[in-house]
Scaffold this active site. Structure first.
Site, PDB file in Angstrom:
ATOM      1  N   ARG A   1      -9.912   0.745   8.691  1.00 13.56           N
ATOM      2  CA  ARG A   1      -9.403  -0.601   8.953  1.00 13.56           C
ATOM      3  C   ARG A   1     -10.398  -1.434   9.740  1.00 13.56           C
ATOM      4  O   ARG A   1     -10.120  -2.589  10.049  1.00 13.56           O
ATOM      5  CB  ARG A   1      -8.146  -0.458   9.781  1.00 13.56           C
TER       6      ARG A   1
ATOM      7  N   ARG B   1      11.316  -1.088  10.906  1.00 18.55           N
ATOM      8  CA  ARG B   1      10.248  -0.622  11.793  1.00 18.55           C
ATOM      9  C   ARG B   1      10.147  -1.501  13.038  1.00 18.55           C
ATOM     10  O   ARG B   1      10.376  -2.701  12.973  1.00 18.55           O
ATOM     11  CB  ARG B   1       8.905  -0.672  11.041  1.00 18.55           C
TER      12      ARG B   1
ATOM     13  N   LYS C   1       0.842  -1.217   0.000  1.00 18.25           N
ATOM     14  CA  LYS C   1       0.000   0.000   0.000  1.00 18.25           C
ATOM     15  C   LYS C   1       0.873   1.262   0.000  1.00 18.25           C
ATOM     16  O   LYS C   1       0.659   2.166  -0.798  1.00 18.25           O
ATOM     17  CB  LYS C   1      -0.932   0.005   1.223  1.00 18.25           C
TER      18      LYS C   1
ATOM     19  N   ARG D   1      11.888  -5.286   4.650  1.00 20.45           N
ATOM     20  CA  ARG D   1      11.544  -3.863   4.463  1.00 20.45           C
ATOM     21  C   ARG D   1      12.496  -2.959   5.251  1.00 20.45           C
ATOM     22  O   ARG D   1      12.846  -3.241   6.392  1.00 20.45           O
ATOM     23  CB  ARG D   1      10.113  -3.594   4.926  1.00 20.45           C
TER      24      ARG D   1
ATOM     25  N   ARG E   1      -0.248  -9.043  13.340  1.00 18.47           N
ATOM     26  CA  ARG E   1      -0.844  -8.023  12.450  1.00 18.47           C
ATOM     27  C   ARG E   1      -1.658  -8.694  11.348  1.00 18.47           C
ATOM     28  O   ARG E   1      -2.720  -8.210  10.959  1.00 18.47           O
ATOM     29  CB  ARG E   1       0.252  -7.141  11.850  1.00 18.47           C
TER      30      ARG E   1
HETATM   31  P1  AP5 Z   1       4.809  -1.620   1.875  1.00 13.17           P
HETATM   32  O1  AP5 Z   1       4.476  -0.791   0.677  1.00 13.17           O
HETATM   33  O2  AP5 Z   1       5.544  -0.973   3.002  1.00 13.17           O
HETATM   34  O3  AP5 Z   1       3.491  -2.363   2.393  1.00 13.17           O
HETATM   35  P2  AP5 Z   1       2.233  -1.793   3.153  1.00 13.17           P
HETATM   36  O4  AP5 Z   1       1.043  -2.479   2.584  1.00 13.17           O
HETATM   37  O5  AP5 Z   1       2.224  -0.293   3.174  1.00 13.17           O
HETATM   38  O6  AP5 Z   1       2.560  -2.390   4.579  1.00 13.17           O
HETATM   39  P3  AP5 Z   1       2.471  -1.799   6.056  1.00 13.17           P
HETATM   40  O7  AP5 Z   1       3.169  -2.804   6.928  1.00 13.17           O
HETATM   41  O8  AP5 Z   1       2.975  -0.388   6.111  1.00 13.17           O
HETATM   42  O9  AP5 Z   1       0.973  -1.839   6.276  1.00 13.17           O
HETATM   43  P4  AP5 Z   1       0.270  -1.857   7.595  1.00 13.17           P
HETATM   44  O10 AP5 Z   1      -1.099  -1.665   7.100  1.00 13.17           O
HETATM   45  O11 AP5 Z   1       0.485  -3.008   8.476  1.00 13.17           O
HETATM   46  O12 AP5 Z   1       1.005  -0.670   8.410  1.00 13.17           O
HETATM   47  P5  AP5 Z   1       0.528   0.789   8.808  1.00 13.17           P
HETATM   48  O13 AP5 Z   1       1.719   1.659   8.799  1.00 13.17           O
HETATM   49  O14 AP5 Z   1      -0.677   1.207   8.061  1.00 13.17           O
HETATM   50  O15 AP5 Z   1       5.618  -2.908   1.346  1.00 13.17           O
HETATM   51  C1  AP5 Z   1       6.174  -3.852   2.247  1.00 13.17           C
HETATM   52  C2  AP5 Z   1       7.553  -4.324   1.733  1.00 13.17           C
HETATM   53  O16 AP5 Z   1       7.382  -5.069   0.523  1.00 13.17           O
HETATM   54  C3  AP5 Z   1       8.505  -3.160   1.374  1.00 13.17           C
HETATM   55  O17 AP5 Z   1       9.805  -3.503   1.727  1.00 13.17           O
HETATM   56  C4  AP5 Z   1       8.358  -2.995  -0.147  1.00 13.17           C
HETATM   57  O18 AP5 Z   1       9.549  -2.519  -0.738  1.00 13.17           O
HETATM   58  C5  AP5 Z   1       8.052  -4.436  -0.579  1.00 13.17           C
HETATM   59  N1  AP5 Z   1       7.118  -4.500  -1.699  1.00 13.17           N
HETATM   60  C6  AP5 Z   1       6.047  -3.687  -1.939  1.00 13.17           C
HETATM   61  N2  AP5 Z   1       5.401  -4.075  -3.054  1.00 13.17           N
HETATM   62  C7  AP5 Z   1       6.068  -5.175  -3.510  1.00 13.17           C
HETATM   63  C8  AP5 Z   1       5.871  -6.050  -4.650  1.00 13.17           C
HETATM   64  N3  AP5 Z   1       4.864  -5.848  -5.517  1.00 13.17           N
HETATM   65  N4  AP5 Z   1       6.729  -7.084  -4.805  1.00 13.17           N
HETATM   66  C9  AP5 Z   1       7.772  -7.286  -3.929  1.00 13.17           C
HETATM   67  N5  AP5 Z   1       8.004  -6.480  -2.854  1.00 13.17           N
HETATM   68  C10 AP5 Z   1       7.159  -5.450  -2.656  1.00 13.17           C
HETATM   69  O19 AP5 Z   1       0.048   0.530  10.325  1.00 13.17           O
HETATM   70  C11 AP5 Z   1       0.956   0.225  11.355  1.00 13.17           C
HETATM   71  C12 AP5 Z   1       0.202   0.117  12.671  1.00 13.17           C
HETATM   72  O20 AP5 Z   1      -0.428   1.384  12.993  1.00 13.17           O
HETATM   73  C13 AP5 Z   1      -0.959  -0.896  12.680  1.00 13.17           C
HETATM   74  O21 AP5 Z   1      -0.509  -2.212  12.970  1.00 13.17           O
HETATM   75  C14 AP5 Z   1      -1.856  -0.315  13.795  1.00 13.17           C
HETATM   76  O22 AP5 Z   1      -1.350  -0.614  15.081  1.00 13.17           O
HETATM   77  C15 AP5 Z   1      -1.712   1.185  13.589  1.00 13.17           C
HETATM   78  N6  AP5 Z   1      -2.751   1.726  12.679  1.00 13.17           N
HETATM   79  C16 AP5 Z   1      -2.545   2.346  11.477  1.00 13.17           C
HETATM   80  N7  AP5 Z   1      -3.715   2.697  10.927  1.00 13.17           N
HETATM   81  C17 AP5 Z   1      -4.682   2.288  11.788  1.00 13.17           C
HETATM   82  C18 AP5 Z   1      -6.108   2.328  11.742  1.00 13.17           C
HETATM   83  N8  AP5 Z   1      -6.775   2.873  10.715  1.00 13.17           N
HETATM   84  N9  AP5 Z   1      -6.785   1.818  12.814  1.00 13.17           N
HETATM   85  C19 AP5 Z   1      -6.143   1.298  13.860  1.00 13.17           C
HETATM   86  N10 AP5 Z   1      -4.804   1.189  13.945  1.00 13.17           N
HETATM   87  C20 AP5 Z   1      -4.070   1.691  12.911  1.00 13.17           C
END
Ligand code: AP5
Length: 220
Positions: free
Chosen positions: A88, A159, A13, A127, A170
């Site tokens: 979410r 991270r 994402k 990552r 997660r």
């Molecule tokens: P990346 O693009 O970083 O993936 P992502 O989907 O953004 O993953 P996140 O881990 O950031 O998502 P998340 O939803 O768990 O975290 P968030 O920060 O929102 O890609 C991942 C890796 O793969 C990278 O190294 C990239 O280079 C590689 N890659 C990407 N595409 C690829 C491909 N096509 N092929 C190969 N490799 C690829 O949330 C973190 C925490 O915050 C949550 O756990 C929660 O505690 C809290 N939080 C955030 N939002 C909320 C909410 N709305 N409600 C409640 N809690 C929340």
């Protein structure tokens, strides 16, 4: 264009948001980034969120809904946004719908990036992120100079919530609390599915083409 990016942790994402934001001049709103910033700043909200994030749990709805909706109403999001990591849960999606109705705006599409759990663990363990939040992967999307961001030159770090046991939690939380949103947006005719196992460039090309079509339809 008011877009939502949906998908499991590590589906890509953030990677796609960064590219699409440049293509379509949309405000990229990542609740994960906002919470990590609040944590780094040591604010009361950030410290409260930290215990949930480090355990791989969702931060409570009442905290996240407030910060996300406030951000959507800022000037730079008036012409369109790309929501990354919000909503979410179903209550978050309902709160977003109510806010959009109040602003006389609507969600254009929910973009679902799908990837199986086995791929996720591999992706997240490789990552690395820069100080400004730019995302890399040691194998799939490496920086030009090892360990350094191409854009700001900062040292790349892992991270806190990318430890294997936290990633498994997660993923379980995603299947339990976030996956119901797939049906939620499908029922409204807003869901668009993308194969996140393709290369980042292929995924980007597919999503960009779909958004371009949606924009044309919107202008008609
Ligand atoms: P990346 O693009 O970083 O993936 P992502 O989907 O953004 O993953 P996140 O881990 O950031 O998502 P998340 O939803 O768990 O975290 P968030 O920060 O929102 O890609 C991942 C890796 O793969 C990278 O190294 C990239 O280079 C590689 N890659 C990407 N595409 C690829 C491909 N096509 N092929 C190969 N490799 C690829 O949330 C973190 C925490 O915050 C949550 O756990 C929660 O505690 C809290 N939080 C955030 N939002 C909320 C909410 N709305 N409600 C409640 N809690 C929340």
């Amino acid at each position: 264009m008011n877009l939502i990016l949906l998908g499991p942790p590590g589906a890509g994402k953030g990677t796609q948001a960064e590219r699409l934001q440049q293509d379509f001049t949309l405000a990229h709103i990542s609740t994960g980034e906002m919470l990590r910033q609040a944590k780094a700043d040591g604010t009361e909200m950030g410290l409260k969120a930290q215990e949930f994030m480090d355990a791989g749990q969702l931060v409570p709805d009442e905290v996240v809904i407030g910060i996300a909706l406030e951000r959507i109403s800022k000037d730079d999001a008036r012409d369109g946004f790309l929501l990354d990591g919000f909503p979410r849960t179903v209550p978050q999606a309902e709160a977003l719908d109510a806010e959009m109705a109040g602003l006389e705006r609507r969600i254009t599409a929910a973009i679902l990036i799908e990837a199986p759990d086995e791929d996720i663990v591999r992706r997240i363990s490789g990552r690395r992120v820069s100080k400004s939040g730019r995302v890399y992967h040691v194998e799939f999307d490496p920086p030009k100079h090892e360990g350094r961001c191409d854009v700001d030159g900062s040292v790349l770090i892992q991270r806190d919530d990318d430890k294997p046991e936290t990633v498994r939690e997660r993923l379980a939380v995603y299947h339990r609390q976030t996956a119901p949103l797939i049906e939620y947006y499908d029922a409204q005719g807003l869901l668009r599915r993308f194969d996140g196992t393709r290369s980042p460039t292929e995924v980007h090309d597919h999503i960009r083409a779909t958004i371009a079509t949606l924009r044309l339809e919107d202008e008609l």
